[in-house]
Scaffold this active site. Structure first.
Site, mmCIF file in Angstrom:
data_model
loop_
_atom_site.group_PDB
_atom_site.id
_atom_site.type_symbol
_atom_site.label_atom_id
_atom_site.label_comp_id
_atom_site.label_asym_id
_atom_site.label_seq_id
_atom_site.Cartn_x
_atom_site.Cartn_y
_atom_site.Cartn_z
ATOM 1 N N VAL A 185 0.844 -1.206 0.000
ATOM 2 C CA VAL A 185 0.000 0.000 0.000
ATOM 3 C C VAL A 185 0.876 1.253 0.000
ATOM 4 O O VAL A 185 0.594 2.216 -0.719
ATOM 5 C CB VAL A 185 -0.991 -0.021 1.183
ATOM 6 C CG1 VAL A 185 -1.734 1.303 1.301
ATOM 7 C CG2 VAL A 185 -1.977 -1.171 1.008
ATOM 8 N N ALA B 48 2.111 1.598 -3.488
ATOM 9 C CA ALA B 48 1.039 2.086 -4.363
ATOM 10 C C ALA B 48 0.787 3.576 -4.151
ATOM 11 O O ALA B 48 0.646 4.341 -5.117
ATOM 12 C CB ALA B 48 -0.246 1.287 -4.120
ATOM 13 N N GLU B 49 0.746 4.012 -2.894
ATOM 14 C CA GLU B 49 0.499 5.433 -2.633
ATOM 15 C C GLU B 49 1.657 6.292 -3.110
ATOM 16 O O GLU B 49 1.461 7.411 -3.592
ATOM 17 C CB GLU B 49 0.208 5.692 -1.159
ATOM 18 C CG GLU B 49 -0.197 7.134 -0.927
ATOM 19 C CD GLU B 49 -1.028 7.354 0.323
ATOM 20 O OE1 GLU B 49 -1.412 8.524 0.531
ATOM 21 O OE2 GLU B 49 -1.288 6.406 1.070
ATOM 22 N N THR B 50 2.867 5.770 -3.019
ATOM 23 C CA THR B 50 4.030 6.487 -3.537
ATOM 24 C C THR B 50 3.892 6.708 -5.038
ATOM 25 O O THR B 50 4.094 7.823 -5.535
ATOM 26 C CB THR B 50 5.325 5.696 -3.238
ATOM 27 O OG1 THR B 50 5.485 5.615 -1.820
ATOM 28 C CG2 THR B 50 6.537 6.356 -3.862
ATOM 29 N N GLY C 95 0.712 8.936 -5.810
ATOM 30 C CA GLY C 95 0.973 10.302 -5.348
ATOM 31 C C GLY C 95 1.982 11.015 -6.219
ATOM 32 O O GLY C 95 1.836 12.205 -6.518
#
Length: 137
Positions: A58, A61-63, A66
């Site tokens: 997660v 994925a957010e990296t 974003g």
């Protein structure tokens, strides 16, 4: 699609001293409509049972989502995460996982990014969706 022109090295340098660097995430490609990176599956990213930690997936994925959102807005705006979800498909015990982030929606006030994470055999490991708010500086 990209409003900001940054090199892969610029992206990597921006992550020095952050969770991104701690997890060993490396940006690989800024494509026409996608962003690609990889993350090691090792002592930093595995859970006690020896497989890739869902939280590491997660964070990866957010990296990616974003970073894609950041690159796709002008200097008068910035993006913050609103919601992320992930489905963990298969375990990974070692090697590298590669993530590809692509936009599903790029609006004036929100963006939605899809992130697929695959193992070295190109098998889907995790699929994630990130929603971000686009805010004025």
């Amino acid at each position: 699609m990209w409003m900001k022109q940054h090199s892969l090295q610029d992206m990597q340098n921006a992550c020095i001293g952050t969770l991104v660097a701690h997890l060993g995430i490396e940006f690989l490609q800024i494509g026409t409509e996608k962003l690609t990176a990889r993350m090691p599956v090792d002592h930093r990213t595995c859970q006690p049972m020896g497989v890739l930690h869902g939280g590491a997936s997660v964070a990866f994925a957010e990296t990616l989502g974003g970073a894609g959102a950041y690159l796709s807005v002008d200097e008068q705006h910035y993006c913050v995460g609103l919601e992320i979800n992930a489905n963990h498909i298969r375990p990974v015990r070692s090697g590298w996982v590669t993530g590809v982030a692509s936009p599903l929606h790029r609006g004036r006030s929100t963006q939605v990014w899809n992130i697929d994470i695959r193992n070295e055999l190109e098998q889907l490991v995790c699929v994630s969706r990130l929603t971000v708010a686009v805010l004025p500086r």
